[in-house]
Design a protein around this motif. Sequence first.
Motif, PDB file in Angstrom:
ATOM      1  N   SER A 571       0.837  -1.199   0.000  1.00 21.46           N
ATOM      2  CA  SER A 571       0.000   0.000   0.000  1.00 21.46           C
ATOM      3  C   SER A 571       0.870   1.246   0.000  1.00 21.46           C
ATOM      4  O   SER A 571       0.582   2.234  -0.663  1.00 21.46           O
ATOM      5  CB  SER A 571      -0.876   0.032   1.244  1.00 21.46           C
ATOM      6  OG  SER A 571      -1.756  -1.038   1.255  1.00 21.46           O
ATOM      7  N   HIS A 572       1.956   1.188   0.769  1.00 17.45           N
ATOM      8  CA  HIS A 572       2.861   2.330   0.892  1.00 17.45           C
ATOM      9  C   HIS A 572       3.446   2.709  -0.467  1.00 17.45           C
ATOM     10  O   HIS A 572       3.440   3.874  -0.867  1.00 17.45           O
ATOM     11  CB  HIS A 572       3.977   1.938   1.871  1.00 17.45           C
ATOM     12  CG  HIS A 572       4.903   3.058   2.201  1.00 17.45           C
ATOM     13  ND1 HIS A 572       6.174   2.845   2.683  1.00 17.45           N
ATOM     14  CD2 HIS A 572       4.766   4.383   2.103  1.00 17.45           C
ATOM     15  CE1 HIS A 572       6.759   4.006   2.872  1.00 17.45           C
ATOM     16  NE2 HIS A 572       5.930   4.953   2.520  1.00 17.45           N
ATOM     17  N   TYR A 573       3.908   1.709  -1.185  1.00 17.36           N
ATOM     18  CA  TYR A 573       4.496   1.904  -2.512  1.00 17.36           C
ATOM     19  C   TYR A 573       3.489   2.567  -3.444  1.00 17.36           C
ATOM     20  O   TYR A 573       3.775   3.575  -4.099  1.00 17.36           O
ATOM     21  CB  TYR A 573       4.902   0.535  -3.034  1.00 17.36           C
ATOM     22  CG  TYR A 573       5.574   0.470  -4.372  1.00 17.36           C
ATOM     23  CD1 TYR A 573       6.931   0.762  -4.491  1.00 17.36           C
ATOM     24  CD2 TYR A 573       4.876   0.058  -5.494  1.00 17.36           C
ATOM     25  CE1 TYR A 573       7.555   0.658  -5.722  1.00 17.36           C
ATOM     26  CE2 TYR A 573       5.500  -0.051  -6.726  1.00 17.36           C
ATOM     27  CZ  TYR A 573       6.840   0.250  -6.832  1.00 17.36           C
ATOM     28  OH  TYR A 573       7.463   0.149  -8.046  1.00 17.36           O
ATOM     29  N   ARG A 574       2.275   2.040  -3.438  1.00 21.21           N
ATOM     30  CA  ARG A 574       1.257   2.601  -4.335  1.00 21.21           C
ATOM     31  C   ARG A 574       0.856   3.999  -3.894  1.00 21.21           C
ATOM     32  O   ARG A 574       0.562   4.861  -4.713  1.00 21.21           O
ATOM     33  CB  ARG A 574       0.043   1.676  -4.376  1.00 21.21           C
ATOM     34  CG  ARG A 574       0.358   0.328  -4.997  1.00 21.21           C
ATOM     35  CD  ARG A 574      -0.904  -0.418  -5.331  1.00 21.21           C
ATOM     36  NE  ARG A 574      -0.652  -1.814  -5.612  1.00 21.21           N
ATOM     37  CZ  ARG A 574      -0.165  -2.271  -6.756  1.00 21.21           C
ATOM     38  NH1 ARG A 574       0.132  -1.422  -7.714  1.00 21.21           N
ATOM     39  NH2 ARG A 574       0.046  -3.555  -6.934  1.00 21.21           N
ATOM     40  N   MET A 575       0.845   4.234  -2.580  1.00 18.65           N
ATOM     41  CA  MET A 575       0.542   5.574  -2.079  1.00 18.65           C
ATOM     42  C   MET A 575       1.568   6.573  -2.611  1.00 18.65           C
ATOM     43  O   MET A 575       1.231   7.694  -2.990  1.00 18.65           O
ATOM     44  CB  MET A 575       0.617   5.589  -0.547  1.00 18.65           C
ATOM     45  CG  MET A 575      -0.668   5.456   0.188  1.00 18.65           C
ATOM     46  SD  MET A 575      -1.969   6.430  -0.485  1.00 18.65           S
ATOM     47  CE  MET A 575      -1.399   8.047  -0.054  1.00 18.65           C
ATOM     48  N   LEU A 576       2.836   6.157  -2.616  1.00 18.56           N
ATOM     49  CA  LEU A 576       3.879   7.071  -3.097  1.00 18.56           C
ATOM     50  C   LEU A 576       3.694   7.340  -4.587  1.00 18.56           C
ATOM     51  O   LEU A 576       3.952   8.450  -5.054  1.00 18.56           O
ATOM     52  CB  LEU A 576       5.261   6.493  -2.804  1.00 18.56           C
ATOM     53  CG  LEU A 576       5.583   6.457  -1.307  1.00 18.56           C
ATOM     54  CD1 LEU A 576       6.881   5.738  -1.045  1.00 18.56           C
ATOM     55  CD2 LEU A 576       5.653   7.860  -0.746  1.00 18.56           C
ATOM     56  N   PHE A 577       3.234   6.345  -5.315  1.00 13.85           N
ATOM     57  CA  PHE A 577       2.932   6.591  -6.725  1.00 13.85           C
ATOM     58  C   PHE A 577       1.782   7.594  -6.852  1.00 13.85           C
ATOM     59  O   PHE A 577       1.786   8.437  -7.745  1.00 13.85           O
ATOM     60  CB  PHE A 577       2.586   5.284  -7.447  1.00 13.85           C
ATOM     61  CG  PHE A 577       3.789   4.592  -8.005  1.00 13.85           C
ATOM     62  CD1 PHE A 577       4.658   3.924  -7.177  1.00 13.85           C
ATOM     63  CD2 PHE A 577       4.066   4.645  -9.357  1.00 13.85           C
ATOM     64  CE1 PHE A 577       5.785   3.308  -7.684  1.00 13.85           C
ATOM     65  CE2 PHE A 577       5.190   4.026  -9.873  1.00 13.85           C
ATOM     66  CZ  PHE A 577       6.049   3.358  -9.038  1.00 13.85           C
ATOM     67  N   LEU A 578       0.837   7.486  -5.929  1.00 14.52           N
ATOM     68  CA  LEU A 578      -0.268   8.449  -5.960  1.00 14.52           C
ATOM     69  C   LEU A 578       0.263   9.864  -5.716  1.00 14.52           C
ATOM     70  O   LEU A 578      -0.149  10.825  -6.370  1.00 14.52           O
ATOM     71  CB  LEU A 578      -1.299   8.077  -4.896  1.00 14.52           C
ATOM     72  CG  LEU A 578      -2.526   8.982  -4.852  1.00 14.52           C
ATOM     73  CD1 LEU A 578      -3.316   8.871  -6.133  1.00 14.52           C
ATOM     74  CD2 LEU A 578      -3.395   8.661  -3.670  1.00 14.52           C
ATOM     75  N   VAL A 579       1.196   9.971  -4.776  1.00  9.67           N
ATOM     76  CA  VAL A 579       1.824  11.264  -4.513  1.00  9.67           C
ATOM     77  C   VAL A 579       2.490  11.790  -5.786  1.00  9.67           C
ATOM     78  O   VAL A 579       2.340  12.965  -6.149  1.00  9.67           O
ATOM     79  CB  VAL A 579       2.869  11.127  -3.380  1.00  9.67           C
ATOM     80  CG1 VAL A 579       3.722  12.364  -3.293  1.00  9.67           C
ATOM     81  CG2 VAL A 579       2.184  10.872  -2.060  1.00  9.67           C
ATOM     82  N   ALA A 580       3.179  10.894  -6.489  1.00 10.31           N
ATOM     83  CA  ALA A 580       3.846  11.308  -7.731  1.00 10.31           C
ATOM     84  C   ALA A 580       2.830  11.795  -8.748  1.00 10.31           C
ATOM     85  O   ALA A 580       3.043  12.813  -9.421  1.00 10.31           O
ATOM     86  CB  ALA A 580       4.656  10.148  -8.295  1.00 10.31           C
ATOM     87  N   ILE A 581       1.707  11.095  -8.837  1.00 11.33           N
ATOM     88  CA  ILE A 581       0.669  11.517  -9.793  1.00 11.33           C
ATOM     89  C   ILE A 581       0.128  12.888  -9.430  1.00 11.33           C
ATOM     90  O   ILE A 581      -0.071  13.748 -10.296  1.00 11.33           O
ATOM     91  CB  ILE A 581      -0.478  10.496  -9.809  1.00 11.33           C
ATOM     92  CG1 ILE A 581      -0.049   9.285 -10.614  1.00 11.33           C
ATOM     93  CG2 ILE A 581      -1.720  11.091 -10.414  1.00 11.33           C
ATOM     94  CD1 ILE A 581      -1.180   8.452 -11.083  1.00 11.33           C
ATOM     95  N   LEU A 582      -0.096  13.097  -8.133  1.00 10.26           N
ATOM     96  CA  LEU A 582      -0.604  14.404  -7.712  1.00 10.26           C
ATOM     97  C   LEU A 582       0.367  15.502  -8.124  1.00 10.26           C
ATOM     98  O   LEU A 582      -0.024  16.540  -8.658  1.00 10.26           O
ATOM     99  CB  LEU A 582      -0.789  14.427  -6.195  1.00 10.26           C
ATOM    100  CG  LEU A 582      -2.025  13.739  -5.676  1.00 10.26           C
ATOM    101  CD1 LEU A 582      -2.151  13.944  -4.184  1.00 10.26           C
ATOM    102  CD2 LEU A 582      -3.249  14.296  -6.369  1.00 10.26           C
ATOM    103  N   LEU A 583       1.655  15.268  -7.868  1.00  9.18           N
ATOM    104  CA  LEU A 583       2.673  16.247  -8.255  1.00  9.18           C
ATOM    105  C   LEU A 583       2.638  16.490  -9.750  1.00  9.18           C
ATOM    106  O   LEU A 583       2.690  17.627 -10.222  1.00  9.18           O
ATOM    107  CB  LEU A 583       4.054  15.724  -7.888  1.00  9.18           C
ATOM    108  CG  LEU A 583       4.519  16.006  -6.486  1.00  9.18           C
ATOM    109  CD1 LEU A 583       5.816  15.288  -6.226  1.00  9.18           C
ATOM    110  CD2 LEU A 583       4.713  17.493  -6.333  1.00  9.18           C
ATOM    111  N   PHE A 584       2.565  15.398 -10.489  1.00  9.65           N
ATOM    112  CA  PHE A 584       2.518  15.467 -11.941  1.00  9.65           C
ATOM    113  C   PHE A 584       1.365  16.367 -12.375  1.00  9.65           C
ATOM    114  O   PHE A 584       1.538  17.312 -13.152  1.00  9.65           O
ATOM    115  CB  PHE A 584       2.310  14.040 -12.474  1.00  9.65           C
ATOM    116  CG  PHE A 584       2.531  13.870 -13.945  1.00  9.65           C
ATOM    117  CD1 PHE A 584       3.605  13.132 -14.405  1.00  9.65           C
ATOM    118  CD2 PHE A 584       1.680  14.424 -14.865  1.00  9.65           C
ATOM    119  CE1 PHE A 584       3.815  12.963 -15.758  1.00  9.65           C
ATOM    120  CE2 PHE A 584       1.886  14.263 -16.220  1.00  9.65           C
ATOM    121  CZ  PHE A 584       2.961  13.523 -16.663  1.00  9.65           C
TER     122      PHE A 584
END
Lengths: 610, 451
Positions: A571-584
Amino acid sequence: MTQGTPPLSRLPAGKQRQRRTQQRRWLNRLWSWLITLAGGSVILALLGIFVYLLTEVTPLFKPVSAQPIVVEHSPPAFDITPAPIPAAAATAAGFEVAFSLVEPLQGYLLLAASNGEACLWWQRQPEAGCLQRLSLTDRTVNLTTLRWLAGKQSIVSGDSSGQLKQWFFLPDEHGQLRISWIKPFARRNAAIVDIAPEQGRSGFAVLDAAGGVSLFYANLTKPLWQGQAAEYQRATRLQFSQRNEQLWLLGPGEPTALQLDNRHPEISWRTLFQKVWYEGWQQPEYVWQSSGGAELRQGKYSLVPLTIGTLKAAFYAMLVAVPLGILAALYTACFLSEPLRSRLSQLIELLALFPTVIIGFLAAIWLAPALEQHLLALLLFLLLLPLLVLALARLWPRLPKRWQQIPGSGWDLMLLAALLFVTAYLALLGGDTLQQQFFSGSFRFWLNEQGVSYQQRNALVVGLAMGFAVLPIIFSICYDVMSQVPRQLTLGASALGATHWQIVRRVIWPLSLPGVLAAVMLGLGRALGETMIILMATGNAPISNFNLFEGLRSLTATLTIELPEAAVDSSHYRMLFLVAILLFIFTFMANTLADLVRQRLKRNFQRLDT
Amino acid sequence: MTPDYHQRNYWFWLAALASAFVLMLLLALSYLMLSRGLGLFWPADIVQFRVSQNAESPHEASLVLGEVVSQQQLTAPQLAAAGLTFSAPATRILVKQGYQPSGAPAFRWYWQQQLSDVQRPPEVLLVRHRQFGELYGWPQAMSEGQLLLQLANGQQLRLQQADIMLQLAPNSLSWLQKMRWFAGQWWSFLSTEPREANSAGGILPAITGTLLSVLLMAVVVAPIGIMAGIYLHEYARDGRLVRLVRLSVHNLAGVPSVVFGVFGLGFFVYVLGGSIDQLFYPERLPQPTFGTPGLIWVSLTLALLTLPVVIVATEEGLARIPSSLRLGGYALGATKAEVLRKLILPAARPAMLTGIILAVSRAAGEVAPLIFVGVVKYAPVLPLSSSAPYIQLDQQIMSLGFQIYDVGLQSSNADAAEPRVFAIALVLLVLIGVLNLLAMRLRRYYRRRVV
C-alpha cells in the motif's frame, strides 16, 4: 539481381531517370515513415508515463471482491476458550460474565454481561472494584459478540439489533486506561452472530443472523464488501486465513469459504483527505506515518500534511521570488540601455545554473545557522529597505545634475549594490545590538519564551533558498515579455509626449501583465516540484501548520525519503505513486496554463506589431 | 532608453534596488562558493598554544597543535546556557587537532580567553597517515623508513614511512611552495578514491559516475529526441490534436524530476529490469541482475527527464531555418527527405547540439530522481572494465550531486565533511558552467551564421 533487369548504367537515359526518380520517391516515403514511426512512438511513450503511473495507483481504489470457493482443507483449529476470570473480578462486576477481554500491556480486564453491562477491572488495583462501569449496548438489546481487533488496540462489539460499535482503551488525565466509545459502524440488518478480526491489520468480518457477511476496516464506517446467502445462515463462526485471503464460515455441517481480494483496505479517498481516528490516538487527526508502530502494521496515509507542507514552502518561496523577479525584470527590460541590459539579464539567468542540491546545501549549512543567530537583523533589513527607497527617491533628484548622469553606465547598479550592502551591514550591526540590549542576547530564545516555536531548519530558510531557485525563471520570462513589447507602441506613446515612466506604467506593464502571470505560474510549478532544497533545508516533519519558523514536509521530499524503502506493490508503494501523480498533475496544469497564456500573448504582440 | 534618475518615483527605485539585490546575491553566492571551495586545500598555518582550564593555575596548561578552522562569537544567554562565566561576547575557535591517541575528537572548540602563548613554530609537521588520518607534531628523528613524531600531548609515535601518505611543514613554506602543494592536493582530490566513509580522499568515482551516466544519457536521448522533434515540426499535420500533444510534451519539462525518478524505479527497474532478468539471466534469480538500481537505469531516467529539452531545442532550431532555404530546395526538384537531409538538418545541427548540451548540463545537477534508480553513497569501483562491453551497465554508481547531499547532511563527521562538500560543489558548478558556456558559444556562432 535477376536476369530480367539490367544494371542502371546500361539502361537508356529516359528509363534510367525514371528509375532514379522512383528510387528517390521510395526513399522519401521510407524516410517519412521512419521519422513518423520513431517520433510518434517516442511521444506516445512520453505520454505513457502518466498511464503507467495510473496503473500503479488504481489497485488502491479497486472495490473489494469475494468469491465463494470450495474448501479443500479444513482450517486450523483455533483455541477460543476464554482465559479464566479471576474470582475478585467476577465478584467486583456483580453480574454473570458473558464476555471478557484482557488488555495485554497492563492487565486491564473488560468484563461484560449479555445485556451489555460492562465493568473495567485492573489486576493491579483488585480492591478498587470496577474502575469504570458502562453499557456496551443501549440496554434494550443484548450484546452478542465482543472482539479485539488485531494488535489489541481497539474493541468491536456487536449486539442483537445489528449495531456494531468501536471502543478504544484511552488514558485519562491520571494516566489510567478507560474505555471510550469511538464510533458506530454501519448497522447490519439482523443480530450480529460473530466478528472475526483480520490477521495483522485492523479489518474485520461480521456475520449476522440473516446470513449476511460483511467486511469492514477500522478507519471506515461503511462496509468494504457485503454479501448474503442462505447457506451462510448455518454458520456460527468466522475465521480469516493466515494472509487474509480467505474467510472461512464455520459451523455445523460443511464449512464454506470466500476467496477475498482485499489488498489495500486502509486506503480510500476519505482516509486521504479527512481526519481519521486511528487506533490508540486521542482524537481524529491528519497523519502521515508510513512506518508506524511495529506492533501494528497500519500505515497512516493522510495527504493533508504533505500537501500543506508543499503549499507552505511554495508560498514562502513565491513571496520572495515574485516581487524580486518581476521588479528586477522591469528595471532591466525597461530602464537599461542595450549592452548593459542584455549583459545583466544573462548574468541573472546564470542563477538558474546553480543545481538545487547546492542551494539546498548552502541553505542547510550556512543560511539556517546564520538566520538563527541574526533573525532580528533580517527583520531590520526588511524595515530599512523602504526607508532606503524613500531616501533615494527624495534625495537623488536634488543631487547636482552632473551626478545624476552616472546612471546607465552600469555604475549605478554597482552603486546601488554597494548601498544595499551597507544597509545589510547596518542591519546586521543594529540587529545584533538590539538583540543584546532588549532580548537578552538572543531573539530566538526570546521567541521561544513567547511561545513561538523556532526550529533551525524552517519554512523561512526554505522560502529564501527556494525563492532564490525560482527567481531566474520568473525573471527571464518577465524580461522576455517586457522586452518584446512592440516598439511602435512605446515609440508612439513617446511621440505623444508620455514620459518614460508613463510609458512603462501605461503601455509596457498592462501589455505584459499576462506574461507576468504566466511567469508566476511557471515559478509556482517549479516551486511545487522542488525537491532537494526542501529535503535539505527543512526538518521533514509532517506538520500541518503555516508557522514561518517551523519545518515542513513536502510531497517531493516524502517521495525521496520513503520510496527507496517501500516494499514493491505494498500500500505504501502505491501511495507514493499516488503522490507522484498528484505532483505530476499539479505542475502539469500550472505549466500548461502558463504556456497557453504565453502563446496567446505572443499572437497578440504579433498582431500589434504589423 | 536611459533611466530617468531625476524622477521622484518610488516604484522605479524599488525596481532598481531589486535588480541590484539580485546582482548582489549572485556575487555573494559566487564568492561564497569560490572562497569556501578553493580554501579547502590551501595549507593553513599550524598554530601552537596553551590552554588553561582555570586561570589560577597557568602551569597546568596543556599544549595544543592544530589548524584554526573557524571562529564564533557567543552572546551572553548562550554563554549562560552553556554554564560559562566569560564576559560576553566571548569568542571561541574551532581547532582541527588531527588524530588523538586518547580517542578525543579531531575537532575541538577552545575559548579565546583561555589561550596563551600562541605561536606558529616553523618545524611543525602535518602528516597524513594511512590509518590515523592527519597528525600534527614535531619530527624527532628520521631513520630507516621510520619517523618519530612527537604529538602535542608529549606522546611520541613511531610511524612507518610506508604508511605515511604525505608530510608537510606548512609554517615554513613559501607562497610558491604552497601554490604547488595546493595544485597537487586538488589533483589528488580529483583523481583518487574516497577514504574514511567519504570524509577524506578524492572524488574520482563520483566524477566518473556523473560523466558516464550523463554521456550514456546523451547517447540515448540525442537520436530519440531529435527524431521526435523532426516529426513534430516537419511531418505531423498541424491539427488540434498535434497542438495538444506538442503542448504536453513541452510541459513535461516542467514536471518535477522526482516524478521521473518514481517512474524510473517502477517501470525501468522493476518491470523492464525484472523482465530482462527473467529472459536473459534466469540462472541468477532470485539474485537480480538488471532488476535492481544501476547505471543503465540512471541514464535512461535522465534521458526521459531531458527528452523534452532536446525536443524543444530541435523544434526551435528547425523553426529558425529561413523558409527560402526550404523553398529553394523544393524548386530544384528535391524530395522532402532530401531537403531535410541535405539542407535543413545541417543548418539546424548546432541548435540540436545546443539542446543536447543543455540537457546534459541539466542532468549533471540532478539528484532526487537518481536516488531511486542507482546512485549510492559509496561505490568506489568504477563501472568500467577492460573487456567486451567496457561499461558495467548494471553497476551502481556515485554521483557528484548525491555526494553533496549525502556528505553534506548525513556525514557523521560534519566538521571534516563540510569543507569537502564545498569543494565537490565547486567541481560540479565548474562542470555545469563549462557545458553551458559551450552551449552559449555554439548558439552565438550559429545565429551569426544563419543570419
